[in-house]
Design an enzyme around this catalytic site. Structure first.
Site, mmCIF file in Angstrom:
data_model
loop_
_atom_site.group_PDB
_atom_site.id
_atom_site.type_symbol
_atom_site.label_atom_id
_atom_site.label_comp_id
_atom_site.label_asym_id
_atom_site.label_seq_id
_atom_site.Cartn_x
_atom_site.Cartn_y
_atom_site.Cartn_z
ATOM 1 C CG ASP A 22 -1.991 1.036 1.172
ATOM 2 O OD1 ASP A 22 -2.050 1.769 0.171
ATOM 3 O OD2 ASP A 22 -2.789 1.131 2.123
ATOM 4 C CG ASP A 118 -2.849 3.934 -3.970
ATOM 5 O OD1 ASP A 118 -3.761 3.121 -4.228
ATOM 6 O OD2 ASP A 118 -2.955 4.813 -3.101
ATOM 7 C CD GLU A 119 -5.396 -0.871 -2.193
ATOM 8 O OE1 GLU A 119 -5.155 -1.604 -1.214
ATOM 9 O OE2 GLU A 119 -6.408 -0.168 -2.282
#
EC number: 2.7.7.7
Length: 419
Positions: A22, A118-119
Site C-alpha cells: 500500500d 497505488d496498491e
C-alpha cells in the site's frame, strides 16, 4: 522487529506468504518525489487551487497532522492549515509512478495482482530465501528507486495482509500470523475491519458486535439472518480465513451493463431517437445502481433500416452511474455517428465497470476536473468513504507477462493518456 522471521512461521496450512503493498499518501508522495522542496511540508492534491474550490484528493502526512483529510473541501482545509500547499493532480505523473512501482514488484514474481493505482497483492510463496529480508528489499527499492514510501502487510492470505498494511504507516512492515489473530486483530473496532462498511457496522453494533473479535465469535445463524451470506463471509474473515488467490489475470475481467430496444418503426426523427436514448439510459442507470456499480466506458449500438449495425464507444476519466450523464454522453456519441439513415434498433451500454465500494479513489481523483458539472460526486465520495472506509479500489493494470494488447478499466483510467 527484533529478529528475522522464517518462512515456516509465516505459512499456514495453505502454505502461502501473501503481501499487500500500500503506497503511502501516493499522489502527494509522487509530487514530493518530483519536487524535493515539498518534502516535509503540508501539501494537498486538489482541483482549482486558485479559486479555492474542489476537494482534497489526498494529502501528505504533515497536512494530516493539522487535521486535513481526504474529501475535505479545500477552503475547510485551508482554515485548518493556512500554510497548506495545494497542487493540481498530474495524471500522467501518477500513472508513470504506478507503472514503475508494479514493474518493481513484477521483477520478483509474476504473481502480482494490482487492485488500484497505488496498491496490490503479491504472492512470494515460491521465492526462495527469508521472506522478511525480501520484503524489506522490496520496500527499500521502491523508496530508493522511486523515492516513494509504502507500507507492506504480510500474512498467509489477502484479508489479513490488507489489515496488516493499514496498521503501520508510513513505511511499515506488519506481520500477522494465524496464531496472532486474537491479539492483533480481534481487539480492533468492527468499523476498522476491511469489508465492513458504515451501515454494516451499525447493524452489527445493534447486536453488541463492537469488535472484530465479537464478530469472530458470533453465531452463524444470527449473522446470516442479519446480513445474509455476507455475514458468514465476514465471520470467516474475522477468524483469519480467506481462500482467495493472488490472481494476476483478474485485471482482464470485462464487465458491462447495457440495454437495447428494437423500435416499433424505423425512425429518422432526431428528437424521437434522443428520447429513446434517454429511456435506455434510465434503465442502464437503474441496473448500475441495483448492482452497486459504476463504469468508465460507454458504448452505443445503432442498427439501421438495412440491418447494418455499428457500435461506437468512448472511455471516460470520470465514472458514469446516473441517468443524466449516461444520456448526455450517449446522445453526443449517437449524434456524432448517425448519418440520418432510418434507425431500427438502439442500444446503450456502460462498460469497464467497478464496484462503487471499490471505486472511491477514482471518483476522488477525477471528480475535480468537472467540479461544477459533476458536483453530486462530492456527496457520493463522502458517502462511500463513510460506508466503506479508505483504500478499497478497483482492479487493473497491464500484466508484464501476457495479453500485452489487452486493456482494462485500470489501464484506461490510469496508464493511458486521454485527449
Amino acid at each position: 522487529m527484533n529478529r528475522l522471521i522464517g518462512r515456516t512461521e509465516l505459512m499456514s496450512k495453505s502454505g502461502k506468504v501473501i503481501l499487500h503493498i500500500d503506497m503511502n499518501s501516493f499522489y502527494a508522495s509522487v509530487e514530493a518525489a518530483h519536487q524535493p522542496e515539498l518534502k516535509g511540508k503540508p501539501i494537498a492534491i486538489a482541483g482549482n487551487p486558485e479559486e479555492r474550490k474542489g476537494i482534497v484528493v489526498t494529502c501528505s502526512y504533515e497536512a494530516r497532522e493539522k487535521g486535513v483529510k481526504t474529501t475535505m473541501q479545500v477552503h475547510e482545509a485551508l482554515k485548518l492549515c493556512p500554510e497548506l500547499l495545494i497542487l493540481r493532480p498530474d495524471f500522467t505523473r501518477y500513472r508513470q509512478a504506478s507503472k514503475a512501482m508494479f514493474d518493481i514488484l513484477r521483477s520478483y514474481t509474476e504473481m502480482v495482482e494490482p487492485v488500484s493505482i497505488d496498491e496490490g497483492y503479491m504472492d512470494i510463496t515460491e521465492i526462495e530465501g527469508n521472506p522478511i529480508e525480501l520484503i524489506k528489499e522490496i520496500q527499500d527499492r521502491i523508496l530508493r528507486e522511486l523515492d516513494l514510501p509504502c507500507s507492506i502487510g504480510v500474512s498467509p492470505n489477502k484479508f489479513l495482509s490488507k489489515m496488516a498494511s493499514d496498521m503501520k504507516k508510513p513505511m511499515g512492515i506488519t506481520v500477522i500470523r494465524k496464531r496472532e489473530i486474537a491479539d492483533k486483530l480481534w481487539p480492533l473496532p468492527i468499523r476498522e475491519m476491511h469489508g465492513v462498511g458504515e451501515k454494516t457496522a451499525e447493524k452489527l453494533s445493534a447486536l453488541s458486535i463492537l469488535t472484530i473479535g465479537d464478530l469472530a465469535g458470533t453465531e452463524e445463524m444470527k449473522l446470516k439472518s442479519l446480513l445474509g451470506i455476507n455475514g458468514l463471509k465476514l465471520k470467516s474473515r474475522a477468524n483469519g480465513i480467506d481462500t482467495r488467490k493472488v490472481d494476476p489475470e483478474s485485471v482482464y475481467d470485462f464487465k458491462s451493463v447495457g440495454n437495447s430496444t428494437t423500435l416499433p418503426r424505423d425512425l429518422t426523427n432526431q428528437k424521437e431517437l434522443l428520447k429513446v436514448i434517454d429511456k435506455l439510459s434510465v434503465k442502464v442507470s437503474e441496473r448500475l445502481k441495483s448492482k452497486q456499480m459504476l463504469g468508465y466506458g460507454l458504448q452505443i449500438m445503432i442498427r439501421f433500416k438495412n440491418r447494418k449495425t455499428i457500435t461506437r464507444s468512448l472511455t471516460l476519466s470520470h465514472p458514469l452511474y446516473d441517468q443524466q450523464h449516461i444520456a448526455e454522453h450517449a446522445r453526443s456519441l449517437f449524434l456524432k455517428h448517425w448519418n440520418g439513415t432510418p434507425v431500427r434498433l438502439l442500444g446503450v451500454t456502460v462498460q469497464d465497470l467497478a464496484d462503487k465500494s471499490h471505486a472511491y479513489k477514482q471518483i476522488n481523483l477525477f471528480s475535480y476536473e468537472e467540479d461544477v458539472k459533476y458536483e453530486p460526486l462530492e456527496k457520493v465520495m463522502r458517502e462511500i468513504e463513510e460506508k466503506h472506509g479508505k483504500g478499497i479500489l478497483t482492479r487493473g493494470l497491464k500484466s508484464a507477462k501476457s495479453h500485452q494488447n489487452a486493456e482494462t478499466s485500470f489501464s484506461k483510467d490510469f496508464l493511458d493518456d486521454h485527449d
